[in-house]
Motif scaffolding. Sequence first.
Motif, short mmCIF file in Angstrom:
data_model
loop_
_atom_site.label_atom_id
_atom_site.label_comp_id
_atom_site.label_asym_id
_atom_site.label_seq_id
_atom_site.Cartn_x
_atom_site.Cartn_y
_atom_site.Cartn_z
N VAL A 1 3.25 0.43 16.85
CA VAL A 1 2.76 1.68 16.25
C VAL A 1 3.65 2.84 16.68
O VAL A 1 3.25 3.70 17.46
CB VAL A 1 1.28 1.95 16.62
CG1 VAL A 1 0.34 1.17 15.76
CG2 VAL A 1 1.01 1.65 18.08
N GLN B 1 -6.04 7.90 13.72
CA GLN B 1 -6.09 8.73 12.52
C GLN B 1 -5.10 9.87 12.74
O GLN B 1 -5.08 10.49 13.79
CB GLN B 1 -7.51 9.26 12.37
CG GLN B 1 -7.71 10.23 11.26
CD GLN B 1 -9.19 10.58 11.15
OE1 GLN B 1 -10.03 9.70 11.08
NE2 GLN B 1 -9.49 11.86 11.14
N ILE C 1 -2.46 3.92 4.02
CA ILE C 1 -3.13 2.80 4.67
C ILE C 1 -2.08 1.75 5.00
O ILE C 1 -1.52 1.13 4.11
CB ILE C 1 -4.21 2.19 3.77
CG1 ILE C 1 -5.24 3.23 3.40
CG2 ILE C 1 -4.84 0.99 4.44
CD1 ILE C 1 -6.20 2.78 2.33
N THR C 2 -1.83 1.58 6.26
CA THR C 2 -0.93 0.52 6.70
C THR C 2 -1.54 -0.14 7.92
O THR C 2 -2.20 0.52 8.72
CB THR C 2 0.47 1.06 7.06
OG1 THR C 2 0.33 2.05 8.08
CG2 THR C 2 1.16 1.67 5.85
N LEU C 3 -1.35 -1.40 8.04
CA LEU C 3 -1.82 -2.11 9.21
C LEU C 3 -0.63 -2.48 10.06
O LEU C 3 0.28 -3.15 9.58
CB LEU C 3 -2.59 -3.37 8.81
CG LEU C 3 -3.95 -3.12 8.17
CD1 LEU C 3 -4.59 -4.45 7.77
CD2 LEU C 3 -4.86 -2.37 9.10
N PHE D 1 -5.79 3.66 10.55
CA PHE D 1 -6.00 2.23 10.53
C PHE D 1 -7.06 1.88 11.55
O PHE D 1 -7.35 2.66 12.47
CB PHE D 1 -4.70 1.44 10.79
CG PHE D 1 -4.25 1.48 12.22
CD1 PHE D 1 -4.79 0.61 13.17
CD2 PHE D 1 -3.29 2.37 12.63
CE1 PHE D 1 -4.38 0.65 14.49
CE2 PHE D 1 -2.85 2.41 13.94
CZ PHE D 1 -3.41 1.55 14.88
N LYS D 2 -7.63 0.71 11.37
CA LYS D 2 -8.55 0.15 12.35
C LYS D 2 -8.37 -1.35 12.33
O LYS D 2 -8.47 -1.97 11.28
CB LYS D 2 -10.00 0.51 12.03
CG LYS D 2 -10.98 -0.02 13.06
CD LYS D 2 -12.39 0.49 12.80
CE LYS D 2 -13.31 0.04 13.92
NZ LYS D 2 -14.66 0.58 13.72
N ARG D 3 -8.05 -1.91 13.47
CA ARG D 3 -7.92 -3.35 13.62
C ARG D 3 -9.00 -3.80 14.58
O ARG D 3 -9.22 -3.17 15.61
CB ARG D 3 -6.55 -3.74 14.19
CG ARG D 3 -5.33 -3.37 13.39
CD ARG D 3 -5.01 -4.24 12.20
NE ARG D 3 -5.07 -5.67 12.38
CZ ARG D 3 -4.02 -6.48 12.37
NH1 ARG D 3 -2.80 -6.00 12.22
NH2 ARG D 3 -4.17 -7.77 12.48
N ASN E 1 0.84 -1.19 0.00
CA ASN E 1 0.00 0.00 0.00
C ASN E 1 0.87 1.24 0.00
O ASN E 1 0.74 2.12 0.84
CB ASN E 1 -0.92 -0.01 1.22
CG ASN E 1 -1.92 -1.12 1.15
OD1 ASN E 1 -2.37 -1.45 0.07
ND2 ASN E 1 -2.26 -1.70 2.27
N SER F 1 -8.19 1.85 16.76
CA SER F 1 -8.09 2.70 15.57
C SER F 1 -7.32 3.97 15.90
O SER F 1 -7.18 4.36 17.05
CB SER F 1 -9.48 3.04 15.03
OG SER F 1 -10.22 3.75 16.00
N SER G 1 -2.89 9.28 7.48
CA SER G 1 -2.81 7.84 7.72
C SER G 1 -3.83 7.46 8.77
O SER G 1 -4.10 8.22 9.69
CB SER G 1 -1.40 7.42 8.14
OG SER G 1 -1.07 7.99 9.38
#
Length: 158
Positions: free
Chosen positions: A69, A91, A49-51, A113-115, A44, A89, A111
């Motif tokens: 993170v 932002q 967008i990165t997980l 993410f949400k896990r 990506n 999550s 950027s």
Amino acid sequence: MSNLINVPKNGSLSNTNSNLNFPSWSSWIDEIFNRDLPSVFSSNFNTGITLPKVNIRETSDAYFVDMAVPGMKKSDFEINLEDQLLSISTQANEENEYEDESFTRREFGYSAFKRTFTIPETINEEKIKAKYNDGILSIHLPKKEEAKQKPPKTITIS
């Protein structure tokens, strides 16, 4: 393309058809562009967008979720638990502007993410704790007393 060459019975390595073992220019170009590109190009890249990578481990009395993170602040995270679904999550928006007499450069980035993780019903929701230290978000999910693994009991024979 084969790396093997045919050696005539006289031992000579000369070949009357010199293009026999070499691909044509167009097939060589096609091969370069059709092969798998390194993961940096297929990831990506530049989408924001990165997980983050996650480690989950279980002990006899709890689960631990550790998420890498770096570069964040603990206020950047939102952690929720609803109907056995743990959501983590964040932002982040970044905007920089550089000005000089001859140019202006403006850079911005976004950027997020949400896990989400489904947690078992055996978790004691009232005692969940989270901390952020040195780029690692750690979430401690203790088990309910009845779900904790008990040591084996020895039964004597009468």
